[in-house]
Design an enzyme around this catalytic site. Structure first.
Site, short mmCIF file in Angstrom:
data_model
loop_
_atom_site.label_atom_id
_atom_site.label_comp_id
_atom_site.label_asym_id
_atom_site.label_seq_id
_atom_site.Cartn_x
_atom_site.Cartn_y
_atom_site.Cartn_z
N HIS A 51 41.59 52.16 24.27
CA HIS A 51 42.75 52.25 25.18
C HIS A 51 43.58 50.96 25.20
CE1 HIS A 51 40.27 50.30 28.44
NE2 HIS A 51 41.46 49.85 28.79
N ASP A 63 35.76 55.16 23.78
CA ASP A 63 36.77 54.13 23.99
C ASP A 63 36.41 52.90 23.15
OD1 ASP A 63 38.92 52.76 24.98
OD2 ASP A 63 38.06 52.41 26.98
N SER A 83 39.54 44.64 29.82
CA SER A 83 39.24 45.73 28.89
C SER A 83 39.16 45.26 27.45
CB SER A 83 40.33 46.79 28.98
OG SER A 83 40.05 47.65 30.02
N1 ARG Z 1 40.72 49.55 32.19
C1 ARG Z 1 40.77 48.21 32.60
C2 ARG Z 1 41.61 47.38 31.65
O1 ARG Z 1 42.36 47.94 30.92
C3 ARG Z 1 39.41 47.66 32.78
C4 ARG Z 1 38.85 48.11 34.04
C5 ARG Z 1 37.48 47.69 34.28
N2 ARG Z 1 37.27 47.94 35.64
C6 ARG Z 1 36.14 47.73 36.30
N3 ARG Z 1 36.10 47.96 37.56
N4 ARG Z 1 35.09 47.31 35.66
O2 ARG Z 1 41.60 46.18 31.66
#
Ligand code: ARG
Length: 628
Positions: free
Chosen positions: A426, A474, A570
Site C-alpha cells: 500500500h 500487503d 508503514s
Molecule cells: N497504514 C499506516 C501507514 O500507512 C500504518 C498504520 C499502522 N498503524 C498502527 N496502529 N500500527 O503508515
C-alpha cells in the site's frame, strides 16, 4: 502443583516396585510397566501439539529443522542437491556399487537421488569385501543379537550394548531390509548363554541419525564385559503389537505414545519430535516445538532453527565434536526400566576401525556458503534494557530505509540484500517507480548524517494478490538502480535484515522491535528515526473480527498500547532477534485501527509466509540462509 506431585510419587513408586519385582514376578512386572506407560502416555498427551501434527512434518520439513548438507530447502521441504552443488574440498569415498565419489557429500547427494546406492567405506574402492548386518539367536527374522561384518575385517562381530541406541538400531534395521527401522533397542528374548560368551570383543558404534546404512556409523573395538553386554534389536514390522497407546508417525510407523517428544527419533522420519509443546526429561525443547536429545545441547552444532541449543555454552571443552566413546545416558526403549546405571562406564582403550562420517558431515556443513544478514556491527549492539519510543542512533537499524516521494518520507522499507528493499504494497505503485527515492542509513531527515545515501528505483514489484481493501498480501519489493557501470548496489553503511524462512522462528509473547519516522500519538511530526519494543500477540481476530487473516498477518503491541506504529511507519520493519543474535524482518508495518490503542494492536504482514515469493523475485541465493 499438588497434582504433579501425586503423579511423580506414583511414578517413583512404580519405578521402584517394577525394579524390585523384575525377574521374580514376571506377571507383576508387566502390569506395573503397563500402568507406568499409561501414566507416561497421559503426561505425553499434554506434550504433543495436536494441531501441529496435521501438517505432517518430518525430518525433511525445513520450517522445523535444518536440511542435511547434501540437501537444500525448497518451499519448506528439503530436496536433494545435485552432486556438483557439494563443496569440492574433501576425500574420496566408495559406494556399494564400487564407484568412487570425490567427497562424502557427492555420494550422499547421489544417494539422495538414487537411494539404492549407499556408502561402503572411506577412501578409494578396493577389493576389501562386503559390509553386512545379521540378526542372531532371535525367534523371528526381525529380532536378535546384532552382528556386523565390516569392510576390511575378516569376521562378523557383535556390537557392544553400551553404545546401542535408537539411532543405531534404526540404521541396523535399514541394513536388514526394515525401512521403518527399529521398535525396541534391547528386546529381551531367550538364547543360550554360551553362544556368544566365546567372543571376547565387541564393536562400539556411534551413528549421527542421518545414516542409511551402519557402514556410515563410526566403529571401534573393545573387550566384552559380560553376557548382557551385547546389542540386540527388534526391527519394526507393520504388524508389530504395541499393546499400548501408540503414536502414529507420518511414515505410518506406530510407536508407543510415551516415546513421542523425548528427543529420540523413534519414527525414523523424526515426526515424533517435531510437534512438541514440551519435551521429556533427557531432551531439550527448541522454541520451534522440536525436541532434541540433551547430548546435542552445546555440541558445537546448531540444531534448533533459532539457535538456542548453542547459546550460553560453557566453552570449548563442552563442545566436543567427536564421537563419544561411552554413551552413558541412552534412553531405554523397551519399557523395562533399564537405566544407564546398568552399563558400567567403559574406560579401557578402544581401537578405532572406521572413520567418523558424522564429523565429516559437520565439516561439509561448515564449508557451505554463509549468508551475511541480520548482524549489527559490534560497536552498535545496543544496551539490553530498552524503554520505548526512543530516538535511534546511527547503526542501530542498518536495514531501515526511507521511501521518499515528493520530498517527504512516505513510508519505511527494509533492506534485505543485493539491490532489494522490502516494503508494504500500500506504500508504492509500480507506475510511480521513477518518482521514488530510497534513502539508506538515514537517521534525521532535517539534520542529515553523512552516511545517508540516496538511491533511485529501478522497479517496483507488488504482490499479485495484494488487496487494497482488506490489506491482504500487503507486501512489495523495490529494486534499486545500480550506479553507472557498477554491477552491485552500494549501500555502504547498510546491513541486510534476514528474511525468515519458517513461521516457527518466533512465537506470540516474543519481544520484537518496530522502527520508523511515522507520527507520534498526538499526530506530532517526527524527524528522527524512532524505535520501540512490542510483543507478538496471538488470537488477533479477537481484536479485529473478520479483518485479520492469520496466515498472512501478525499482530504486535504492548499491554497498554503505549508503543505502536502509526501513519508514516508503514512498509517499515518489525524485527525480531533470535537467541543467537540474528535479526529477522518478521513483519512489515501494514495497518491498525488508530495508533497506540491497547484494544487495537498494530497489524503487520507476516513475512515468513512470503519467503518463496520473495526468493522467486530476488533469487534464492540472496536470502537463503541454509543450503542454497
Ligand atoms: N497504514 C499506516 C501507514 O500507512 C500504518 C498504520 C499502522 N498503524 C498502527 N496502529 N500500527 O503508515
Amino acid at each position: 502443583m499438588k497434582c504433579t506431585h501425586v503423579v511423580l510419587l506414583f511414578l517413583c513408586f512404580c519405578f521402584s516396585s517394577c525394579e524390585a519385582s523384575y525377574g521374580k514376578h514376571q506377571k507383576n512386572k508387566v502390569t506395573n510397566t503397563h500402568q507406568l506407560s499409561s501414566v507416561r502416555a497421559i503426561i505425553q498427551e499434554e506434550k504433543v501439539d495436536k494441531k501441529c501434527l496435521l501438517n505432517k512434518y518430518t525430518r525433511r520439513s525445513c520450517s522445523k529443522v535444518f536440511c542435511q548438507p547434501w540437501e537444500r530447502c525448497v518451499d519448506g521441504t528439503c530436496v536433494c542437491k545435485v552432486p556438483y552443488q557439494c563443496p569440492k574440498n574433501g576425500t574420496s569415498v566408495c559406494s556399494t556399487n564400487k564407484k568412487r565419489y570425490p567427497t562424502y557429500c557427492h555420494l550422499k547427494s547421489f544417494e539422495c537421488l538414487h537411494p539404492q546406492t549407499k556408502f561402503l567405506h572411506n577412501g578409494t574402492c578396493t577389493d576389501e569385501g562386503k559390509f553386512y548386518v545379521t540378526l542372531n539367536y532371535g525367534i523371528t527374522d526381525s529380532e536378535g543379537i546384532v552382528k556386523v561384518k565390516l569392510v576390511g575385517q575378516e569376521q562378523e562381530m557383535f556390537i557392544c550394548r553400551s553404545s546401542w541406541g535408537m539411532a543405531e538400531a534404526n540404521v541396523a534395521c535399514f541394513d536388514l531390509g526394515f525401512p521403518q527401522g527399529a521398535l525396541h533397542t534391547q528386546k529381551r528374548f531367550h538364547f543360550s548363554e554360551d553362544l556368544h560368551t566365546k567372543s571376547t570383543e565387541c564393536l562400539q558404534v556411534h551413528c549421527g541419525g542421518f545414516e542409511t546404512t551402519l557402514a556410515e556409523c563410526a566403529f571401534s573395538k573393545r573387550r566384552v564385559q559380560g553376557s548382557q553386554d551385547l546389542a540386540r534389536v527388534l526391527c519394526y514390522t507393520p504388524d508389530a503389537d504395541l499393546a499400548r497407546e501408540s503414536f502414529q508417525c507420518v511414515n505410518g510407523k506406530r510407536i508407543p505414545a510415551e516415546r513421542a517428544c523425548d528427543g529420540v527419533n523413534d519414527c525414523v522420519d523424526q515426526s515424533d519430535e517435531l510437534c512438541c509443546k514440551g519435551c521429556q526429561d533427557g531432551s531439550f525443547h527448541c522454541k520451534s516445538g522440536v525436541c532434541i536429545p540433551n547430548q546435542h545441547k552445546c555440541n558445537g552444532e546448531v540444531d534448533c532453527i533459532t539457535g538456542e541449543d548453542e547459546v550460553g555454552c560453557k566453552g570449548p571443552e563442552a563442545q566436543e565434536g567427536s564421537r563419544p566413546v561411552t554413551v552413558l545416558s541412552r534412553a531405554s526403549h523397551d519399557g523395562l526400566l533399564e537405566t544407564a546405571a546398568g552399563h558400567p562406564e567403559v574406560q579401557e582403550e578402544t581401537e578405532i576401525l572406521t572413520e567418523d562420517m558424522d564429523t565429516e558431515r559437520k565439516r561439509i556443513k561448515s564449508l557451505l556458503p554463509k549468508l551475511f544478514c541480520g548482524v549489527r556491527r559490534p560497536e552498535h549492539s545496543r544496551r539490553k534494557r530498552i524503554v520505548g519510543g526512543k530516538p535511534a542512533h546511527m547503526g542501530d537499524f542498518p536495514w531501515q530505509v526511507a521511501i521518499i516521494e515528493e520530498g517527504k518520507i512516505s513510508c519505511g522499507g527494509i533492506y534485505i540484500g543485493g539491490c532489494w528493499v522490502l516494503t508494504a504494497a500500500h506504500c508504492v505503485r509500480s507506475s510511480r517507480a521513477h518518482r521514488y527515492q530510497i534513502w539508506s542509513s538515514l537517521i534525521d531527515r532535517i539534520r542529515l548524517n553523512s552516511e545517508a545515501l540516496i538511491h533511485q528505483v529501478e522497479r517496483v514489484i507488488i504482490h499479485d494478490k495484494y488487496n487494497g481493501t482488506t490489506y491482504q498480501n500487503d507486501i512489495a519489493l523495490i529494486e534499486l538502480k545500480k550506479h553507472l557501470s557498477q554491477k552491485q548496489c552500494k549501500l555502504s553503511s547498510s546491513i541486510p535484515a534476514c528474511v525468515p524462512w519458517s513461521p516457527y522462528l518466533f512465537q506470540p509473547k516474543d519481544r520484537c522491535i518496530i522502527s520508523g519516522w511515522g507520527r507520534e500519538k498526538e499526530h506530532k511530526k517526527v524527524f528522527s528515526l524512532q524505535w520501540g519494543e512490542v510483543n507478538l500477540i496471538s488470537n488477533c481476530s479477537e481484536f479485529y473480527p473478520n479483518r485479520y487473516y492469520e496466515k498472512e498477518m501478525l499482530c504486535a503491541g504492548t499491554d497498554d498500547g503505549s508503543i505502536d506504529a502509526c501513519q508514516g511507519d508503514s512498509g517499515g520493519p518489525l524485527t525480531c532477534v533470535s537467541r543467537n543474535n540474528v535479526t529477522y524482518v518478521w513483519g512489515i508495518v501494514s495497518w491498525g485501527e488508530n495508533c497506540g490503542k491497547s484494544e487495537f494492536p498494530g497489524v503487520y504482514t507476516k513475512v515468513a509466509n512470503y519467503f518463496d515469493w520473495i526468493s522467486y523475485h530476488v533469487g534464492r541465493t540472496l536470502i537463503s540462509q541454509h543450503n542454497v
